[in-house]
Motif scaffolding. Structure first.
Motif, mmCIF file in Angstrom:
data_model
loop_
_atom_site.group_PDB
_atom_site.id
_atom_site.type_symbol
_atom_site.label_atom_id
_atom_site.label_comp_id
_atom_site.label_asym_id
_atom_site.label_seq_id
_atom_site.Cartn_x
_atom_site.Cartn_y
_atom_site.Cartn_z
ATOM 1 N N TRP A 211 0.813 -1.223 0.000
ATOM 2 C CA TRP A 211 0.000 0.000 0.000
ATOM 3 C C TRP A 211 0.838 1.260 0.000
ATOM 4 O O TRP A 211 0.348 2.350 0.230
ATOM 5 N N LYS A 212 2.125 1.097 -0.269
ATOM 6 C CA LYS A 212 2.966 2.295 -0.387
ATOM 7 C C LYS A 212 2.920 2.833 -1.812
ATOM 8 O O LYS A 212 2.575 2.100 -2.740
ATOM 9 N N TYR A 213 3.287 4.099 -1.951
ATOM 10 C CA TYR A 213 3.391 4.685 -3.284
ATOM 11 C C TYR A 213 4.834 4.558 -3.774
ATOM 12 O O TYR A 213 5.758 4.494 -2.951
ATOM 13 N N PRO A 214 5.045 4.558 -5.095
ATOM 14 C CA PRO A 214 6.411 4.369 -5.621
ATOM 15 C C PRO A 214 7.432 5.320 -5.002
ATOM 16 O O PRO A 214 8.573 4.933 -4.767
ATOM 17 N N SER A 215 7.012 6.578 -4.719
ATOM 18 C CA SER A 215 7.976 7.549 -4.195
ATOM 19 C C SER A 215 8.474 7.156 -2.811
ATOM 20 O O SER A 215 9.456 7.698 -2.326
ATOM 21 N N LYS B 186 0.419 11.537 6.639
ATOM 22 C CA LYS B 186 -0.463 10.400 6.798
ATOM 23 C C LYS B 186 0.131 9.166 6.106
ATOM 24 O O LYS B 186 0.203 8.104 6.680
ATOM 25 N N THR B 187 0.600 9.396 4.858
ATOM 26 C CA THR B 187 1.114 8.257 4.111
ATOM 27 C C THR B 187 2.444 7.789 4.680
ATOM 28 O O THR B 187 2.766 6.621 4.610
ATOM 29 N N LYS B 188 3.195 8.726 5.238
ATOM 30 C CA LYS B 188 4.480 8.347 5.802
ATOM 31 C C LYS B 188 4.265 7.446 7.016
ATOM 32 O O LYS B 188 5.003 6.513 7.252
ATOM 33 N N GLY B 189 3.199 7.764 7.773
ATOM 34 C CA GLY B 189 2.946 7.004 8.987
ATOM 35 C C GLY B 189 2.580 5.555 8.719
ATOM 36 O O GLY B 189 2.759 4.700 9.569
ATOM 37 N N LYS B 190 2.091 5.289 7.535
ATOM 38 C CA LYS B 190 1.602 3.939 7.245
ATOM 39 C C LYS B 190 2.700 2.916 7.038
ATOM 40 O O LYS B 190 3.725 3.222 6.484
#
Lengths: 332, 367, 274
Positions: B130-134, C270-274
């Motif tokens: 669920w991560k993005y490429p960056s 938010k995305t970093k925390g995941k």
């Protein structure tokens, strides 16, 4: 030769045509219509007459050259003030830390979130004849009048001839700042200053400030280092700032309309007047053509200068590369 | 022709005045790991892009399992590419990137999930789905790009310098992984690289490409040990060239007359006649450098030349020597092993002997 | 280090210079006497603040009817012009980015020149076109004019965004089996969206603020907010309503900008925390 299917001609046409046709129809075609109208005479009832050169001949009318000259002169004054003010501002912002830089740069652009016309109106209200700005303005007139008397006669005559000064006696009633050239210059500087600060600031941000320290280290005084190292280092930013101010200043219409009264009529106002009030469309077209030329000349000069600059750097690069290759060959 | 898997048939591609691919014919077998190896600008990427459908050849045809695919657009070929800079969709998660081709094919949801989760496990990135490429590292991006291209089982996987953007350690690691992936999926891999090490360690067969033409097509060992042309000999690894003329022939061996140099004995693999000009390529690691001359061996006498050490470079795994003999500069490698090291250490300007076995020279066309 | 003091002081003065009129805009929105525009009566006594101008705006008082009409017209035109110019600007940027032939160099000149021409020239030339074509000026001519000068700004913003991205991404989509439409909507559009939004915001700001071009092509009786204000005289009765409305717009844009900053700052965390 068959081509890459991703770059097919049909796909190109599909994405190019909408904007191409729109801009051709509503930008290029009208420009040619304007040019064509300048080679027509005008009729008494506001229409466009036969093909003739009469419009261009009528432009010699003493009114027009004076207006063109005034527009250029005022644009020049506005540009000069903007650059003088923008240089130290850009320098100060670029020397701040990153957080403050973003805040201050943002707050320079913030006034644009209020309607331009409303801001000019606020100035108009501020410049009314009983206000403190009027007092400042009249004192300034008195001081400059006094300074003017000190100048030698030929310089006085030159300044009057070029329109930078007048030798009429000062009179409190007619010397209002509202409806004067000073108001136009002041509010123009106010409106265009952010456009001068931003490009210079962008260039200054990339400037290596340790160069200034190095210059001071070698004994250069503060202002000398600023002038000799900082200013040439951000030359590209200054050029774009000049263009960003000078071009809209030439095309200025709202500010002289609202604040210049009858004492400060620029090309823009004249075009509007001829097109909308006198219904003399060929004259309006000819003035518009003149304006386009006065915009394109400095722009062309800037482009030529940039190209030459690029050619010079690339030549130097080539020379250095050649030397490196020769040097390496010599070692082996 | 129909039983051949992938065929380039007299394919030519020009860009203006430049002929990028010059009348190339090539057959690739099913399930093979095939490499196109050559310097940048040699036309190997153009070959790959024509197979992917991004360029059309000016002449010639391309067949896949007997079907002419020359004019098919990229989205109608079951051939997928792993791009040099990965070209992952930045607005999609790892999972969505990999599921892209399956969603397009309108596969049932359960099948998509199974396939994506399966391949994520294979590339060991299940926890990063669920991560993005960056948010990924270079090596992880690389694995996602491979998974994305493999997930719907293409007929051929094209890899365009896939390791060029990685650092050395990661590159070595990815080499092993790539090899493992190829063994696991059994899909035909077509690998484009300018790095001989990558091509050597992965490929079943290598085509060495230069100036739009294939110079040699062989297994890795053949390409290294028996280069077909002067270009292949010099592009793959390091070598010493001796230019000369055949002066006499003695059975399988011959003597080569090199200007201002003692005669060199070499194996006459090309069956050349006396008087023909030839280049002899001798790899540095085949040449020994010693302070004392070698003991005369039984059978074929070896080439021994007294020379003087000009330069020494210590490289960790081995030491490289440059020695001159009659004004010819010869490079030689010596591994650091007690068995091979001499009693005395060699230093600059030492008088030494360089020697090699006649079978270790290999003939290519003269300059 | 004397130099830094000098430049800092200049910067402070310039900021004051830039903000005085804004403060005045806010202040004039609360002035009780709409004719003298002064907080002091004839005897020099302070008259206090009033909220009546705001009340007039919110209750739709008859005296602000034409002001509000012009305001809504401005919003409508700005909205429509933004929409159309976003579509045209995006296709234009795509074309300019992907193809590099003669057609595109003319296309580029067409997109670039309106950016450097003074507004008044675009205004007069469009007027000439409408005169030559015998078109009645009004809503539609204003919309056409606004789209014309907005397209270039959107195109340039989107083009800048395109140049930050690897072109191979589009090839990758084709490679995996996608057609041109699927690629555009699922791959290119999501990437370009921030650029299109930025260009659209710029277009909206320019359109809602334009007075020069509009005053050439608006015809009789059709006024946008800026042309309405510029036609007012200093002694117009509802001048303070204009300032009140401008203050409202300023507050609204500030909240919007703050909100977008808040959202854009929150997302990466938010995305970093995941």
């Amino acid at each position: 030769m068959k081509e890459n299917p991703l770059r097919s001609k049909r796909a190109e046409a599909a994405v190019t045509l909408p904007s191409f046709v729109w801009l051709a129809l509503f930008f290029a075609v009208p420009a040619f219509i304007v040019l064509a109208f300048t080679f027509h005479g005008h009729t008494a009832n506001g229409g466009v007459g036969e093909w003739s050169l009469s419009t261009w001949r009528e432009l010699v009318d003493p009114d027009y050259p004076a207006i063109v000259w005034n527009t250029l002169r005022i644009s020049f004054e506005v540009t000069l003030w903007c650059i003088i003010l923008a240089l130290p501002c850009a320098y100060a912002i670029a020397r701040m830390n990153k957080r403050w830089r973003a805040i201050v740069a943002g707050s320079i652009m913030l006034p644009f979130w209020t309607s331009f016309v409303v801001r000019v109106f606020a100035w108009k209200t501020m410049l009314h004849p009983d206000g403190w700005l009027q007092t400042c303005y009249f004192s300034w007139l008195k001081v400059s009048d006094w300074l003017f008397d000190w100048l030698p006669g030929f310089m006085q005559r030159f300044l009057v001839w070029a329109g930078f000064a007048s030798n009429a006696p000062l009179d409190a009633a007619s010397s209002t700042i509202l409806d004067s050239e000073a108001a136009v210059v002041l509010v123009s500087v106010y409106s265009f200053l952010p456009f001068a600060i931003m490009p210079i600031y962008t260039a200054a941000e990339k400037f290596d400030f340790s160069l200034l320290e190095a210059a001071r280290d070698l004994g250069a005084k503060g202002f000398y280092a600023f002038r000799k190292i900082f200013v040439p280092g951000i030359r590209q930013g200054i050029v774009s700032a000049v263009l960003m101010v000078f071009i809209p200043a030439i095309g200025s219409y709202v500010i002289p309309q609202m604040l210049g009264g009858t004492n400060c009529v620029l090309i823009g106002n004249k075009i509007f007047m001829r097109a909308m009030q006198n219904r003399n469309i060929p004259h309006a077209s000819a003035l518009a053509t003149l304006m386009a030329v006065s915009v394109l000349v400095p722009l062309g000069m800037a482009m030529y200068w940039k190209k030459r600059q690029n050619a010079r750097t690339s030549r130097r690069l080539e020379r250095e590369t050649a030397r490196m290759i020769v040097g390496r060959g010599g070692e082996a | 022709m129909s039983k051949d898997f992938l065929v380039f048939d007299h394919v030519t591609k020009r860009f203006g005045a430049l002929t990028a691919v010059d009348n190339v014919s090539l057959t690739i077998n099913k399930g093979e790991f095939f490499s196109l190896l050559g310097p940048s600008g040699c036309g190997k990427t153009t070959l790959l892009r024509m197979l992917g459908g991004f360029e059309r050849p000016d002449s010639g045809r391309i067949y896949l399992e007997g079907k002419d695919i020359t004019d098919l657009p990229p989205n109608e070929r079951r051939i997928h590419t792993v791009f040099q800079n990965y070209a992952l969709f930045p607005t999609m998660t790892v999972w969505d990137n990999i599921a892209f081709s399956l969603k397009l094919a309108k596969k049932p949801k359960a099948e998509i999930e199974e396939a994506v989760d399966g391949i994520l496990e294979m590339i060991q990135l299940s926890d990063q789905a669920w991560k993005y490429p960056s948010q990924l590292s270079g090596g992880q991006k690389q694995r996602v790009a491979i998974a994305r291209a493999l997930v719907d089982r293409p007929q051929v996987l094209l890899l365009d310098e896939p390791l060029a953007a990685l650092d050395l350690k990661l590159r070595q690691h990815m080499l092993i992984e790539l090899d493992a992936i190829h063994d696991q999926v059994g899909i035909t891999f077509l690998y484009v690289t300018h790095d001989q090490g990558e091509a050597m360690s992965l490929s079943d067969r290598i085509a060495v490409v230069n100036k739009g033409k294939i110079e040699q097509l062989d297994g890795p060992a053949k390409i290294y040990e028996a280069p077909a042309t002067r270009f292949v000999a010099s592009f793959i690894g390091d070598t010493n060239f001796f230019e000369g003329e055949i002066s006499s022939i003695d059975g399988d061996y011959c003597l080569i007359d090199v200007d201002g140099f003692p005669q060199i004995k070499a194996f006459n693999d090309k069956n050349l006649a006396v008087g023909q000009r030839v280049s002899l390529s001798v790899r540095p690691e085949k040449i020994r450098v010693t302070l004392n001359p070698p003991l005369p061996e039984k059978g074929a006498s070896i080439n021994v030349f007294p020379s003087k050490v000009k330069d020494i470079v210590y490289q960790g795994v081995y030491t490289k020597y440059w020695a001159t003999s009659s004004n010819i500069l010869i490079s030689a490698l010596k591994p650091h092993s007690r068995f091979l090291l001499d009693q005395e250490t060699i230093t600059w300007n030492d008088e030494v002997f360089v020697w090699w076995h006649p079978d270790d020279g290999y003939m290519v066309e003269a300059k | 280090m004397k130099k830094s003091y000098f430049s800092s002081i200049t910067l402070a003065l310039v900021l004051a210079f830039l903000y005085v009129p804004i403060l005045l805009v806010v202040a004039y929105g609360f002035v009780p006497n709409g004719v003298s525009m002064s907080y002091f009566d004839a005897n020099g006594a302070f008259t206090g603040f009033t909220g009546k101008w705001y009340a007039q705006i919110f209750t739709g008082h008859y005296s602000v009817k034409s002001l509000m009409q012009s305001f809504w017209l401005s919003l409508t035109i700005a909205g429509l012009a933004t929409l159309v110019s976003c579509v045209l600007g995006t296709t234009s940027a795509l074309a300019l980015h992907r193809w590099k032939d003669r057609l595109q160099s003319i296309h580029y000149a067409l997109v670039y020149t309106p950016l450097i021409m003074p507004d008044i020239l675009i205004g007069i030339s469009l007027l000439m076109l409408f005169v030559a074509a015998n078109v009645e000026c009004g809503f539609w001519t204003i919309l056409i004019a606004h789209v014309t000068f907005c397209v270039s700004y959107v195109a340039m913003t989107v083009l800048a965004r395109l140049q930050d991205f690897d072109d191979r991404i589009v090839e990758a989509a084709y490679d995996l089996g996608a057609g041109p439409w699927y690629t555009f909507f699922h791959v290119e559009l999501p990437i370009l969206l921030p650029g299109i939004i930025a260009g659209g915001l710029l277009a909206f700001t320019l359109s809602i603020d334009d007075v020069v071009i509009t005053s050439f092509v608006n015809g009789a009786g059709t006024n946008t907010f800026p042309t309405y204000v510029s036609s007012m005289t200093k002694h117009s009765r509802n001048l303070p309503s204009v300032f009140a409305l401008s203050t409202l717009m300023l507050v609204f844009t500030c909240i919007l900008a703050g909100l977008s900053k808040f959202i854009s700052r929150k997302q990466p965390q938010k995305t970093k925390g995941k």
